[in-house]
Write a protein that holds these residues in place. Structure first.
Motif, PDB file in Angstrom:
ATOM      1  N   ILE A   1       0.882  -1.275   0.042  1.00 40.67           N
ATOM      2  CA  ILE A   1       0.172   0.105   0.043  1.00 40.67           C
ATOM      3  C   ILE A   1       0.700   1.402  -0.058  1.00 40.67           C
ATOM      4  CG2 ILE A   1      -1.558   1.389   1.308  1.00 40.67           C
ATOM      5  CD1 ILE A   1      -3.191  -0.969   1.558  1.00 40.67           C
TER       6      ILE A   1
ATOM      7  N   ILE B   1     -10.458  -4.649  -3.718  1.00 43.38           N
ATOM      8  CA  ILE B   1      -9.765  -4.042  -2.451  1.00 43.38           C
ATOM      9  C   ILE B   1      -8.756  -2.868  -2.752  1.00 43.38           C
ATOM     10  CG2 ILE B   1      -9.188  -4.134  -0.415  1.00 43.38           C
ATOM     11  CD1 ILE B   1     -10.283  -7.020  -0.190  1.00 43.38           C
TER      12      ILE B   1
ATOM     13  N   LEU C   1      -8.668   6.608  -0.005  1.00 41.11           N
ATOM     14  CA  LEU C   1      -7.915   7.526   0.361  1.00 41.11           C
ATOM     15  C   LEU C   1      -7.537   8.997  -0.390  1.00 41.11           C
ATOM     16  CD1 LEU C   1      -4.977   5.284   1.236  1.00 41.11           C
ATOM     17  CD2 LEU C   1      -6.534   6.287   2.887  1.00 41.11           C
TER      18      LEU C   1
ATOM     19  N   VAL D   1     -15.645   9.514  11.308  1.00 42.00           N
ATOM     20  CA  VAL D   1     -17.008   9.013  12.221  1.00 42.00           C
ATOM     21  C   VAL D   1     -18.136   9.840  12.430  1.00 42.00           C
ATOM     22  CG1 VAL D   1     -15.929   9.365  14.500  1.00 42.00           C
ATOM     23  CG2 VAL D   1     -17.493   7.323  14.353  1.00 42.00           C
TER      24      VAL D   1
ATOM     25  N   MET E   1     -22.324   4.809   4.411  1.00 46.86           N
ATOM     26  CA  MET E   1     -21.502   3.657   4.393  1.00 46.86           C
ATOM     27  C   MET E   1     -22.020   2.434   3.665  1.00 46.86           C
ATOM     28  SD  MET E   1     -20.109   2.963   8.265  1.00 46.86           S
ATOM     29  CE  MET E   1     -21.618   2.601   8.924  1.00 46.86           C
TER      30      MET E   1
ATOM     31  N   ILE F   1     -17.998  -5.794   0.000  1.00 49.69           N
ATOM     32  CA  ILE F   1     -17.932  -7.019   0.909  1.00 49.69           C
ATOM     33  C   ILE F   1     -18.507  -7.984   0.144  1.00 49.69           C
ATOM     34  CG2 ILE F   1     -18.622  -8.119   3.141  1.00 49.69           C
ATOM     35  CD1 ILE F   1     -18.478  -5.452   4.460  1.00 49.69           C
TER      36      ILE F   1
ATOM     37  N   VAL G   1     -16.400  -9.206  -2.762  1.00 47.16           N
ATOM     38  CA  VAL G   1     -15.165  -9.813  -2.378  1.00 47.16           C
ATOM     39  C   VAL G   1     -15.475 -11.404  -1.839  1.00 47.16           C
ATOM     40  CG1 VAL G   1     -13.596  -9.919  -0.598  1.00 47.16           C
ATOM     41  CG2 VAL G   1     -13.767  -7.879  -1.719  1.00 47.16           C
ATOM     42  N   MET G   2     -16.574 -11.431  -1.137  1.00 47.02           N
ATOM     43  CA  MET G   2     -17.037 -12.667  -0.806  1.00 47.02           C
ATOM     44  C   MET G   2     -17.428 -13.553  -1.658  1.00 47.02           C
ATOM     45  SD  MET G   2     -18.866 -13.212   2.801  1.00 47.02           S
ATOM     46  CE  MET G   2     -20.250 -12.250   2.858  1.00 47.02           C
TER      47      MET G   2
ATOM     48  N   ASN H   1     -14.322 -14.536  -3.709  1.00 42.39           N
ATOM     49  CA  ASN H   1     -13.422 -15.824  -2.926  1.00 42.39           C
ATOM     50  C   ASN H   1     -14.242 -17.176  -3.096  1.00 42.39           C
ATOM     51  OD1 ASN H   1     -11.066 -14.861  -1.934  1.00 42.39           O
ATOM     52  ND2 ASN H   1     -12.156 -13.428  -0.533  1.00 42.39           N
ATOM     53  N   PHE H   2     -15.362 -17.097  -2.840  1.00 39.61           N
ATOM     54  CA  PHE H   2     -16.337 -18.474  -2.831  1.00 39.61           C
ATOM     55  C   PHE H   2     -16.174 -19.005  -4.278  1.00 39.61           C
ATOM     56  CE2 PHE H   2     -17.497 -18.976   1.416  1.00 39.61           C
ATOM     57  CZ  PHE H   2     -18.198 -17.872   1.786  1.00 39.61           C
TER      58      PHE H   2
ATOM     59  N   PHE I   1     -14.225 -16.242   7.127  1.00 41.86           N
ATOM     60  CA  PHE I   1     -14.685 -15.659   5.763  1.00 41.86           C
ATOM     61  C   PHE I   1     -15.009 -14.181   5.968  1.00 41.86           C
ATOM     62  CE2 PHE I   1     -14.335 -18.367   2.425  1.00 41.86           C
ATOM     63  CZ  PHE I   1     -14.581 -19.533   2.531  1.00 41.86           C
TER      64      PHE I   1
ATOM     65  N   LEU J   1     -11.873 -12.482   5.889  1.00 42.84           N
ATOM     66  CA  LEU J   1     -11.060 -12.250   4.751  1.00 42.84           C
ATOM     67  C   LEU J   1     -12.106 -11.319   3.598  1.00 42.84           C
ATOM     68  CD1 LEU J   1     -10.276 -15.833   3.575  1.00 42.84           C
ATOM     69  CD2 LEU J   1      -8.874 -14.049   3.959  1.00 42.84           C
ATOM     70  N   ALA J   2     -13.307 -11.361   3.724  1.00 42.06           N
ATOM     71  CA  ALA J   2     -14.192 -10.431   2.803  1.00 42.06           C
ATOM     72  C   ALA J   2     -14.214  -9.101   3.271  1.00 42.06           C
ATOM     73  CB  ALA J   2     -15.478 -11.288   2.782  1.00 42.06           C
ATOM     74  N   VAL J   3     -14.150  -8.703   4.496  1.00 43.91           N
ATOM     75  CA  VAL J   3     -14.433  -7.718   4.600  1.00 43.91           C
ATOM     76  C   VAL J   3     -12.928  -6.803   4.805  1.00 43.91           C
ATOM     77  CG1 VAL J   3     -15.071  -5.801   6.267  1.00 43.91           C
ATOM     78  CG2 VAL J   3     -16.191  -8.010   6.026  1.00 43.91           C
ATOM     79  N   PRO J   4     -12.817  -5.807   3.947  1.00 43.33           N
ATOM     80  CA  PRO J   4     -11.373  -5.155   3.923  1.00 43.33           C
ATOM     81  C   PRO J   4     -11.345  -4.489   5.318  1.00 43.33           C
ATOM     82  CG  PRO J   4     -12.798  -4.544   2.112  1.00 43.33           C
ATOM     83  CD  PRO J   4     -13.673  -5.243   2.993  1.00 43.33           C
TER      84      PRO J   4
ATOM     85  N   PHE K   1     -10.220  -1.709   6.517  1.00 45.75           N
ATOM     86  CA  PHE K   1     -10.440  -0.313   6.760  1.00 45.75           C
ATOM     87  C   PHE K   1     -11.968  -0.206   6.976  1.00 45.75           C
ATOM     88  CE2 PHE K   1     -11.655   0.939   2.547  1.00 45.75           C
ATOM     89  CZ  PHE K   1     -10.931   0.098   1.704  1.00 45.75           C
ATOM     90  N   LEU K   2     -12.719  -1.000   6.229  1.00 41.06           N
ATOM     91  CA  LEU K   2     -14.175  -0.885   6.296  1.00 41.06           C
ATOM     92  C   LEU K   2     -14.628  -1.476   7.255  1.00 41.06           C
ATOM     93  CD1 LEU K   2     -15.330  -2.060   2.723  1.00 41.06           C
ATOM     94  CD2 LEU K   2     -15.455   0.133   3.697  1.00 41.06           C
TER      95      LEU K   2
ATOM     96  N   LEU L   1     -14.071   1.086  10.023  1.00 38.13           N
ATOM     97  CA  LEU L   1     -15.203   2.310   9.866  1.00 38.13           C
ATOM     98  C   LEU L   1     -16.464   1.683  10.392  1.00 38.13           C
ATOM     99  CD1 LEU L   1     -15.376   4.959   8.760  1.00 38.13           C
ATOM    100  CD2 LEU L   1     -16.233   3.860   6.631  1.00 38.13           C
ATOM    101  N   VAL L   2     -16.904   0.453  10.277  1.00 34.50           N
ATOM    102  CA  VAL L   2     -18.101  -0.055  10.844  1.00 34.50           C
ATOM    103  C   VAL L   2     -17.982  -0.132  12.552  1.00 34.50           C
ATOM    104  CG1 VAL L   2     -19.572  -2.241  10.855  1.00 34.50           C
ATOM    105  CG2 VAL L   2     -18.803  -1.342   8.747  1.00 34.50           C
TER     106      VAL L   2
ATOM    107  N   LEU M   1     -16.013   1.464  14.558  1.00 34.53           N
ATOM    108  CA  LEU M   1     -16.192   2.892  14.965  1.00 34.53           C
ATOM    109  C   LEU M   1     -17.532   3.559  15.005  1.00 34.53           C
ATOM    110  CD1 LEU M   1     -13.524   5.237  13.278  1.00 34.53           C
ATOM    111  CD2 LEU M   1     -13.792   4.611  15.673  1.00 34.53           C
TER     112      LEU M   1
ATOM    113  N   GLY N   1      -1.498  -2.757   5.734  1.00 36.23           N
ATOM    114  CA  GLY N   1      -3.113  -2.507   6.322  1.00 36.23           C
ATOM    115  C   GLY N   1      -3.145  -1.410   7.146  1.00 36.23           C
TER     116      GLY N   1
ATOM    117  N   ILE O   1      -3.809   2.132   6.099  1.00 34.59           N
ATOM    118  CA  ILE O   1      -5.441   2.752   6.053  1.00 34.59           C
ATOM    119  C   ILE O   1      -5.982   2.695   7.156  1.00 34.59           C
ATOM    120  CG2 ILE O   1      -7.175   2.736   4.634  1.00 34.59           C
ATOM    121  CD1 ILE O   1      -5.736   1.307   2.369  1.00 34.59           C
TER     122      ILE O   1
END
Lengths: 388, 329, 336
Positions: free
Chosen positions: A229, A320, A328, A349, A359, A366, A369-370, A373-374, B143, B146-149, B151-152, B155-156, B158, B266, B269
């Motif tokens: 990154i 991602i 950013l 926040v 949000m 999500i 990505v899921m 992946n699956f 999972f 793995l699935a939720v980045p 930084f998100l 955020l959630v 927070l 990671g 971010i």
């Protein structure tokens, strides 16, 4: 120990017919093609199949983003800044007829913030296949039809905001549709670039071995040990401000694919190494096939399935990465719209506490990505048809 | 074994060199050279850079000369401890970075240790009690990780913390201890604030490691030497922990090394979202402001830190796996 | 069997509950092992020989379970009193009594010399562990015992080998080390599951010779599981022939080879290629194939391939094991 003689009786007994032959279902396994086997194994993974459908759904949104949106994604309207999502009422007096209430905006005398109150007097009917702003379907056919729209056509006072609005009063739902298009296509392009790099370098590495292999391997190891990154941020920040949206788009694609190829190269190299020793490759060479033919006709089909699986698994990382960079502020910039750009508004926040609907773009990230992946997992399991 | 460590060390040196080149590229990318922007910066505040000063800076940084000379001069300066000036802050880069780099290290290492501490037992449990409720639960949480980045996720969390508990869960220190000098109280404060960022950072890595451990252990559990151990009359827990876990630990440990760059990445971010006083937010501001020496130095330091960490984990791996110790891999 | 049996298996049933159905791996197996004797268990792959062995030791992998039957084992008489016969099927598989028997009184060696030792622990470590588990001796004494027993089984330079990893030993040496580990606590019963199948013929002979010698020295019973009739001929005193989870014939070894009764036994013997056969004489395999575990025929498990099949009887009920001569039992309607 005494010597033992094993006595066999040379008798021809009246043999009966052996039992029923293998059921035809079992027979099919032996004559099925590679892709059929893969499909059968894949089908057994319910989750993977469901994910495939989700992915298909996403790409339909990519194709039909214009159709699914109902408001111009760039039309900003300060009066409508930060409106919460509107509640949809599905039945109007017993009959199916979705509508939303009109909204009156006012300024809260205490906080000076805009507050919105639904106006029960106003009922704005929602129509399917309604008229809206103009666009080109599939880039060719000019039309104004959208999936949903409002009764009053383009009357600015009668609007609907299914997912609310952002700081500049732009409809989130429509922006989300367009954002999906950009986010998913960047992912595809990035993965394709990585694929080319990965297959070429991994193939060279695996097929020729020796010094070539060592150099490429070490390079991959070096790249893997560097935190990505900060590098991406650095490269992205260096993109000149004057570049157009399109140029930035491609530059970002290149940047994120520059590091994604390492994983694919490793998979390809691994496959080549195992296959080099396989008997069928040796026999192909012995029969007289040229090197090129051996690679493309004999070896490549064997690991095609693995490549497909690895590529699918590489996609989420691309998505991602782009989302992170844009989040950013270093990736895609407005007026481009992607999930990351949409999430930029949700960076702190305080904003999010007041307007949590900002949000919402996190959800497709999500979900995508899921799903990938699956799907990739399912493909990878299915790619080894004779495995466990 | 020494040969193995030697090889890894040489590779580490090459990696550091590659990172330094990349950092240098980043520094050079924006248009204009360092000195002109420095002069402009100084001018905007009213101070004037004399011609001699400008010339001295030019020589010091080798501007106007071929790029590799500039690179060598920059490296030369670094070796002497001079990382350049931050244009935005108008102080030496090292001062600006201050303790942030160490905090980045602390957070990353905490995340790494948490990853290990969680992934190992959960992975073992998942493999031994395959298809049980615990296994499915672990897979599900995995999972999510793995699935939720990350930084998100930050955020959630927070948002939830704010809305449900009216608490602000970001930051590494309580407000009053934020800028205080180091003391026992400050250390304790830091430790209290560490778990949530460490968890957020490490979750994705944990999920990955659980899957790896589970898969490896499942493979090993089928092997004959497990039957041998059992047939000797060993209690089941010892059978599992002494034999297949030990063998499955090797590939598991070798992947730890590559988790570190991911975690460090990671943290950049996540630090932004959570407002942690690490290197991340500083880097972003530097990049946006085109404060290139600060940005390049941060990238360089992050890279070197990661490489050192990876090297340490490689050495630990050798310690764990006797097969590498006794013969060449 | 004149003497009291050391191990007496009665109607043992071990089933595996899978998604697609229940696999009846061991479906009513009965046999006896006399002290100091060698029982050979012979049968094709998949007939349940290994599962039987594992059931006796109570180390059957999940989802396998013993659902019925008894495994009566005569324990070593300690200084105390009490009946030393215990039903292994009723013990807790992971409990202290079973674990005290496992390794110390009943030991197992099996087929895979290549991977039956842990790749990351030394041979010595693993043998010492077995000794320390069952005998109250110090670590040093255990190590000395280990070197002694390695020497006994014919491992060269045992004091060096004891600190080596298993991959530094050849297949034959590894199997010897396995035997050493199994014998380290002087068991009364050694279960050998295909101990020589993975070895080359010369090593095979050496290992069998070693086993015979150790058996004589320690007066140990051996339960030898194999599909190789030649090994049976050489080693066994009694033989039990298994098919699809059942014992179809049990007899002293001479009787099995010279006077087989069960059609399956006869077919097995017939199928052995003869050294002095006529030229161009065809081999006589057993017709058909072993049925799929989920697709068991009703009645006698062998009836679909039996040359002496009696319609109406053999496909309706299953026969039971009955004695036909002294020490000779057969499970076939021809003899009921």
């Amino acid at each position: 120990m005494t010597e033992r003689q094993v006595v066999a009786e040379p008798v021809t007994p009246p043999f009966r017919e052996p039992g029923p032959v293998l059921a035809s279902r079992e027979q099919r396994i032996f004559v099925a093609s590679q892709w059929q086997l893969m499909w059968w194994r894949f089908r057994k993974h319910k989750v993977a199949v469901a994910s495939a459908l989700v992915v298909a759904g996403f790409y339909m949104v990519v194709l039909g983003a214009d159709f699914l949106a109902y408001a111009d994604p760039d039309a900003s309207e300060a009066q409508r800044s930060l409106m919460p999502p509107q509640r949809v009422y599905w039945f109007d007096g017993g009959q199916f007829g979705p509508y939303v209430h009109g909204v009156k905006g006012a300024r809260d005398p205490l906080t000076f913030k805009r507050v919105y109150r639904p106006d029960p007097e106003q009922k704005i009917r929602l129509r399917f296949f309604a008229e809206g702003f103009e666009y080109h379907l599939f880039g060719l056919i000019p039309t104004t039809r959208h999936l949903i729209g409002v009764d009053a056509g383009l009357d600015p006072n009668k609007t609907v905001f299914l997912l609310g609005t952002d700081v500049q009063g732009r409809d989130l739902w429509s922006r989300l549709m367009y954002g999906t298009r950009i986010s998913l296509t960047i992912g595809l392009l990035g993965v394709s670039a990585s694929l080319v790099l990965g297959v070429v370098l991994g193939g060279l590495s695996g097929f020729y071995g020796g010094a070539v292999d060592t150099v490429i391997q070490r390079t991959i190891e070096i790249l893997r040990s560097i935190p990505t990154i900060p590098l991406w941020m650095g490269l992205a920040a260096a993109l000149p401000r004057e570049w157009t949206v399109l140029q930035v788009y491609f530059a970002i694609t290149v940047i994120i694919s520059l590091l994604g190829w390492t994983e694919l190269a490793r998979v390809v190299r691994g496959r080549f190494l195992t296959m080099r020793e396989e008997d069928f490759v040796v026999s192909a060479r012995l029969v007289g096939c040229s090197r090129l033919r051996t690679i493309f006709v004999h070896m490549v089909p064997s690991f095609m399935s693995h490549i497909i699986a690895a590529t699918t698994l590489a996609l989420p990382a691309m998505i991602i990465s782009e989302t992170a960079l844009s989040f950013l502020g270093l990736g895609l910039r407005p007026p481009a719209i992607s999930w990351g750009v949409l999430l930029q508004q949700a960076q702190n926040v305080q904003t999010v506490a007041i307007s949590p609907w900002l949000m919402i773009p996190a959800l497709p990230v999500i979900l995508a990505v899921m799903a990938f992946n699956f799907l990739g997992d399912g493909l990878r399991d299915a790619a080894d048809p004779y495995g466990r | 074994m020494l040969a193995y460590i030697g090889r890894r060390a040489i590779l580490a040196i090459f990696t550091v060199w590659a990172i330094s080149v990349l950092s240098f590229v980043i520094i050079q990318l924006p248009p204009g050279d360092y000195v002109t922007s420095y002069i402009a910066q100084m001018a905007s505040t009213g101070s004037v850079v004399s011609d001699e000063e400008a010339e001295a800076l030019r020589i010091q940084y080798g501007l106007g000369q071929p790029i590799y000379v500039q690179y060598l001069k920059w490296m030369g300066q670094i070796v002497q401890g001079n990382f350049g000036m931050s244009m935005e802050w108008r102080r030496p880069v090292t001062e600006v970075i201050g303790e942030r780099l160490w905090l980045t290290v602390v957070v990353s290492v905490a995340a790494l240790m948490l990853t290990w501490a969680l992934a190992l037992p959960i992975g073992i449990y998942s493999a031994v009690r395959q298809y049980s409720v615990g296994d499915y639960l672990a897979t599900f949480v995995g999972f999510i990780g793995l699935a939720v980045p990350n930084f998100l996720l930050a955020l959630v969390l927070l948002y939830l913390g704010f809305v449900l508990f009216n608490a602000h869960i970001g930051g590494l220190f309580s407000p009053e201890l934020q800028d205080a000098p180091w003391s026992a109280a400050r250390v304790w404060d830091l430790l209290k604030h560490l778990p949530i960022p460490a968890l957020i950072l490490g979750l994705a890595g944990t999920a990955q490691q659980i899957r790896i451990m589970r898969a490896n252990l499942l493979d090993e559990l089928r092997k004959p030497y497990v039957v041998t151990a059992r047939s000797k009359g060993l209690p089941e827990s010892r059978v599992i922990l002494k034999y297949p876990v030990r063998v499955a630990l090797n590939p598991f440990a070798s992947t730890i090394g590559y988790t570190l760059p991911y975690i460090v990445s990671g943290s950049i971010i996540v630090s932004l979202v959570l407002g942690l006083p690490t290197v991340g937010p500083l880097l972003l501001k530097a990049l946006i402001a085109q404060d290139m020496f600060l940005a390049g130095t941060i990238v360089l330091m992050l890279g070197v830190m990661t490489v050192i960490g990876t090297l340490i984990s490689d050495i630990l791996l050798v310690w764990i796996d006797p097969r590498i110790r006794l013969e060449e891999t | 069997m004149a003497a009291e049996p050391l191990l007496s298996v009665r109607n043992l049933k071990t089933y595996f509950a899978q998604d697609e159905g229940t696999v009846r791996a061991v479906d009513g197996v009965s046999f006896d092992v006399a002290p100091g004797a060698t029982l050979g268990i012979v049968g094709e792959s998949g007939c349940g020989k290994s599962v039987t062995a594992r059931s006796i030791l109570r180390i059957v992998d999940r989802p396998g379970r013993i659902v019925d039957g008894e495994i009566l084992f005569r324990r070593r008489v300690s200084n105390g009193a009490g009946s030393p016969i215990v039903d292994l099927a009723k013990l807790d598989g992971n409990g202290s009594e079973m674990r005290a028997i496992r390794g110390a009184e009943i030991a197992l060696i099996f087929q895979e010399p290549m991977s039956s030792f842990s790749p990351v622990h030394t041979i010595g470590n693993q043998i010492v562990e077995a000794i320390l588990l069952h005998q109250p001796v110090s670590r040093r004494a255990a190590r000395a015992k280990t070197i002694e027993i390695l020497r006994r089984v014919g491992v060269s330079s045992p004091d060096e080998r004891v600190d080596q990893l298993s991959n530094q030993l050849s297949g034959g040496l590894r199997q010897r080390a396995m035997i050493a580990m199994a014998l380290s606590c002087r068991p009364t019963l050694l279960i050998a599951d295909e101990p020589t199948t993975a070895l080359d013929v010369t090593t095979q002979t050496q290992i069998l010779e070693l086993m015979r010698q150790l058996q004589k020295e320690d007066r140990m019973a051996i339960m030898l599981i194999t599909h190789d009739l030649g090994v049976i001929a050489e080693m066994a005193t009694d033989v039990a022939v298994m098919y699809l989870g059942r014992v179809v014939e049990q007899a002293p070894v001479d009787a099995i080879f010279h006077a087989p009764r069960h059609p399956y036994t006869k077919a097995l013997l017939r199928s052995i290629p003869r050294l002095r056969a006529e030229r161009h004489e065809r081999l006589t395999p057993i017709a058909g194939a072993v049925p799929h575990p989920y697709d068991r025929p009703a009645g006698c498990p062998f009836h679909a391939r039996c040359p002496e099949f009696v319609p109406g009887t053999c496909d309706q009920r299953a026969p039971s094991l009955r004695p036909v001569a002294d020490g000779h039992a057969v499970s076939c309607f021809l003899y009921e």
